[in-house]
Design a protein around this motif. Structure first.
Motif, PDB file in Angstrom:
ATOM      1  N   HIS A  49       0.868  -1.185   0.000  1.00 14.69           N
ATOM      2  CA  HIS A  49       0.000   0.000   0.000  1.00 14.69           C
ATOM      3  C   HIS A  49       0.902   1.231   0.000  1.00 14.69           C
ATOM      4  O   HIS A  49       1.737   1.388   0.898  1.00 14.69           O
ATOM      5  N   HIS A  51       1.778   5.494  -0.525  1.00 20.42           N
ATOM      6  CA  HIS A  51       1.471   6.921  -0.527  1.00 20.42           C
ATOM      7  C   HIS A  51       2.664   7.645  -1.120  1.00 20.42           C
ATOM      8  O   HIS A  51       3.772   7.099  -1.154  1.00 20.42           O
ATOM      9  N   THR A  85      -2.980   4.593  -2.645  1.00 19.03           N
ATOM     10  CA  THR A  85      -3.932   5.268  -1.764  1.00 19.03           C
ATOM     11  C   THR A  85      -4.853   6.198  -2.552  1.00 19.03           C
ATOM     12  O   THR A  85      -4.434   6.843  -3.498  1.00 19.03           O
ATOM     13  N   ARG A 256      -2.530  -6.606   7.899  1.00 22.12           N
ATOM     14  CA  ARG A 256      -1.752  -5.503   7.330  1.00 22.12           C
ATOM     15  C   ARG A 256      -0.761  -4.986   8.362  1.00 22.12           C
ATOM     16  O   ARG A 256      -1.141  -4.707   9.505  1.00 22.12           O
ATOM     17  N   GLU A 260       3.239   2.824   8.080  1.00 24.66           N
ATOM     18  CA  GLU A 260       2.085   3.720   8.006  1.00 24.66           C
ATOM     19  C   GLU A 260       1.201   3.485   9.227  1.00 24.66           C
ATOM     20  O   GLU A 260       0.643   4.416   9.800  1.00 24.66           O
TER      21      GLU A 260
END
Ligand code: KMH
Ligand code: ZN
Length: 314
Positions: A49, A51, A85, A256, A260
């Motif tokens: 994931h 960003h 994201t 997960r 982050e």
């Protein structure tokens, strides 16, 4: 005896929540983000994931230029599923948040299932010395910001990214009500199973990190969607990460990890990198006789469009 499907490990590599002064190990430069993402995939994370961050000062960024400094390099070095994201940071507009996903057309993207006062302001009290000017007002400012995800915002993302780009979603649910919002869009025929539900525990403004809440979420998702229609995943914020993931894994959840979600590896011990959290949860899963899913398993189980299909060359 039912065979447990292999556990999907997601890794949220850098996010837009933590700031450079909170940990020297938080990857903020393109090189750091790429290295840690690839290492996390090699350690067993099937989904990454991602960003964006401004390379100059680590500020969360939605600028496609900043994403293009990390995504192609990661994709070249791993076949992990890239999950971009759409939440960005609480101070970004929806236009800004969608700028890169709409051009990159990823296999997977996050989708936040409700609006909330997503706050980390108490974390500011722990910081003695701030490295960058922007950090303190950013962290303290979350006390008074609404992370906006209206039904119209969500519908727009489902249309322009889901229908038009073939992207499938990690439905981020920070509270029980978010599951009902998800059920609304299922009833509207705007999403198709299997749903990948990421239930998030321990974010201030959302549901608390109590293990009992996992059972409430699991039971509600079973009633709303039926056990076979969704893949359940969980994340625990901060110090609650590993204990909640262990309870969740026993209950049948995917997991997960990543900096982050938590900067720590254990009580008082900062994680040196993302891979260390992937390795730790993999060890725990191993002790529970649970195997880990590969990116190919994930693509099949979540009906993803495949690593390269339909994504813009960058
Ligand atoms: N940074 C949070 C405000 C997402 O990636 O979609 C939202 C977030 C969720 O990180
Ligand atoms: Zn995120």
């Amino acid at each position: 005896m039912t065979i447990r499907p292999k556990v999907i490990i997601s890794c949220a590599v850098t996010g837009a929540i933590h700031t450079p002064s909170m940990s020297p190990h938080l990857p903020v430069t393109p090189e750091q983000i790429v290295e840690q993402a690839v290492d996390a995939a090699q350690a067993g994370a099937a989904i990454l994931h991602l960003h964006g961050r401004n390379p100059l000062d680590g500020r969360p960024s939605a600028d496609p230029k900043h994403f293009e400094l990390i995504v192609p390099a990661i994709r070249e070095r791993t076949d992990a599923v890239i999950n971009i994201t759409t939440g960005g940071s609480t101070s970004m507009t929806l236009e800004e948040r969608l700028a890169f996903p709409l051009t990159f057309k990823p296999e997977m993207a996050s989708l936040n299932m409700g609006s909330m006062n997503f706050s980390i302001h108490p974390a500011a009290r722990k910081i003695q010395r701030w490295r960058y000017e922007w950090e303190r007002p950013y962290v303290e400012g979350t006390e008074d910001i609404i992370f906006r995800n209206t039904f119209r915002d969500i519908a727009r993302i489902l249309r322009c990214l889901g229908e038009d780009c073939g992207t499938r979603f990690e439905f981020e649910c920070y509270d029980l009500g978010h599951l009902y919002n998800l059920a609304h869009f299922l009833d509207e025929g705007m999403i198709k199973p299997p749903l990948f539900i990421q239930s998030i525990f321990g974010i201030l403004g959302g549901m608390g990190p109590d293990p009992e809440n996992l059972a409430v979420i699991r039971g509600t998702a079973d009633r709303l969607f039926g056990r076979g229609a969704y893949e359940w995943s969980i994340l625990g914020a901060g110090r609650h990460q590993m204990s909640l993931l262990t309870v969740g894994a026993v209950m049948g959840a995917n997991v997960r990890v990543g900096l982050e979600d938590s900067l720590y590896l254990s009580r008082g011990e900062l994680a040196q990198n993302n891979a260390s959290q992937v390795e730790k949860i993999r060890r725990i899963l191993g002790e529970l006789s649970l195997e880990t899913a590969s990116p190919a398993d994930v693509r099949e189980r979540l009906r993803l469009k495949g690593a390269l299909q339909g994504m813009r060359e960058i």
